[in-house]
Design a protein around this motif. Structure first.
Motif, mmCIF file in Angstrom:
data_model
loop_
_atom_site.group_PDB
_atom_site.id
_atom_site.type_symbol
_atom_site.label_atom_id
_atom_site.label_comp_id
_atom_site.label_asym_id
_atom_site.label_seq_id
_atom_site.Cartn_x
_atom_site.Cartn_y
_atom_site.Cartn_z
ATOM 1 N N LEU A 16 55.220 39.070 39.330
ATOM 2 C CA LEU A 16 54.429 40.102 39.850
ATOM 3 C C LEU A 16 53.001 39.747 40.361
ATOM 4 N N LYS A 17 52.494 38.320 39.720
ATOM 5 C CA LYS A 17 51.293 37.893 40.321
ATOM 6 C C LYS A 17 51.386 37.562 41.930
ATOM 7 N N LEU A 24 47.540 41.212 48.414
ATOM 8 C CA LEU A 24 45.888 40.912 48.887
ATOM 9 C C LEU A 24 45.827 40.268 50.301
ATOM 10 N N ASN A 25 46.756 39.303 50.491
ATOM 11 C CA ASN A 25 46.600 38.486 51.419
ATOM 12 C C ASN A 25 46.813 39.460 52.793
ATOM 13 N N SER A 44 44.175 45.909 35.920
ATOM 14 C CA SER A 44 43.383 44.550 35.404
ATOM 15 C C SER A 44 44.000 43.461 36.066
ATOM 16 N N LEU A 45 45.152 43.322 36.127
ATOM 17 C CA LEU A 45 46.072 42.312 36.884
ATOM 18 C C LEU A 45 45.564 42.154 38.356
ATOM 19 N N VAL A 46 45.686 43.274 39.083
ATOM 20 C CA VAL A 46 45.227 43.351 40.295
ATOM 21 C C VAL A 46 43.984 42.930 40.708
ATOM 22 N N VAL A 47 42.910 43.082 39.817
ATOM 23 C CA VAL A 47 41.508 42.695 40.031
ATOM 24 C C VAL A 47 41.498 41.390 39.611
ATOM 25 N N ASP A 48 42.049 40.868 38.656
ATOM 26 C CA ASP A 48 41.985 39.564 38.049
ATOM 27 C C ASP A 48 42.503 38.392 39.321
ATOM 28 N N CYS A 49 43.626 39.038 40.023
ATOM 29 C CA CYS A 49 44.243 38.158 41.082
ATOM 30 C C CYS A 49 43.218 38.296 42.294
ATOM 31 N N ALA A 50 42.736 39.290 42.518
ATOM 32 C CA ALA A 50 41.545 39.406 43.684
ATOM 33 C C ALA A 50 40.565 38.499 43.320
ATOM 34 N N GLY A 54 38.931 35.074 45.526
ATOM 35 C CA GLY A 54 37.374 35.134 45.808
ATOM 36 C C GLY A 54 36.884 36.516 46.175
ATOM 37 N N TRP A 55 37.365 37.664 45.922
ATOM 38 C CA TRP A 55 37.130 38.815 46.150
ATOM 39 C C TRP A 55 35.910 39.223 45.099
#
Length: 101
Positions: A16-17, A24-25, A44-50, A54-55
């Protein structure tokens, strides 16, 4: 919890990550203007990955909900200065999506 369940969850999160980072890329590089990740991808997982890419939070906007459901919008800025919105629902509702704003 038995070791098989634990391993299945760990492997599922890795996949998933990976998918989220690929999305995101594509947003960062202008390949896509919007990507709908679906109903089962946690906000929360999307924000964490972003954040790991460096977002940063866009200080111009606050984290926003619509006030009567658990739908939410979060504004971020990519390392190459693209303004992005992450839409989701903390329970059930709109699909998790990332789009250029």
């Amino acid at each position: 919890m038995n070791k098989f369940i634990k391993t299945d969850i760990e492997q599922g999160l890795i996949l998933l990550k990976t998918a989220i980072h690929n999305a995101l890329n594509d947003i960062e590089n202008g390949i896509e203007a919007e990507i709908i990740l679906g109903d089962y991808v946690p906000f929360s997982l999307v924000v964490d990955c972003a954040e790991k890419r460096g977002w940063k939070n866009d200080d111009y906007y606050d984290f926003d909900t619509n006030g009567w459901e658990c739908d939410c919008w979060y504004h971020m800025v990519t390392p190459n200065n693209k303004s992005v919105e992450i839409w989701s629902c903390l329970w059930k509702g709109q699909e998790t999506r990332i789009r250029l704003s």
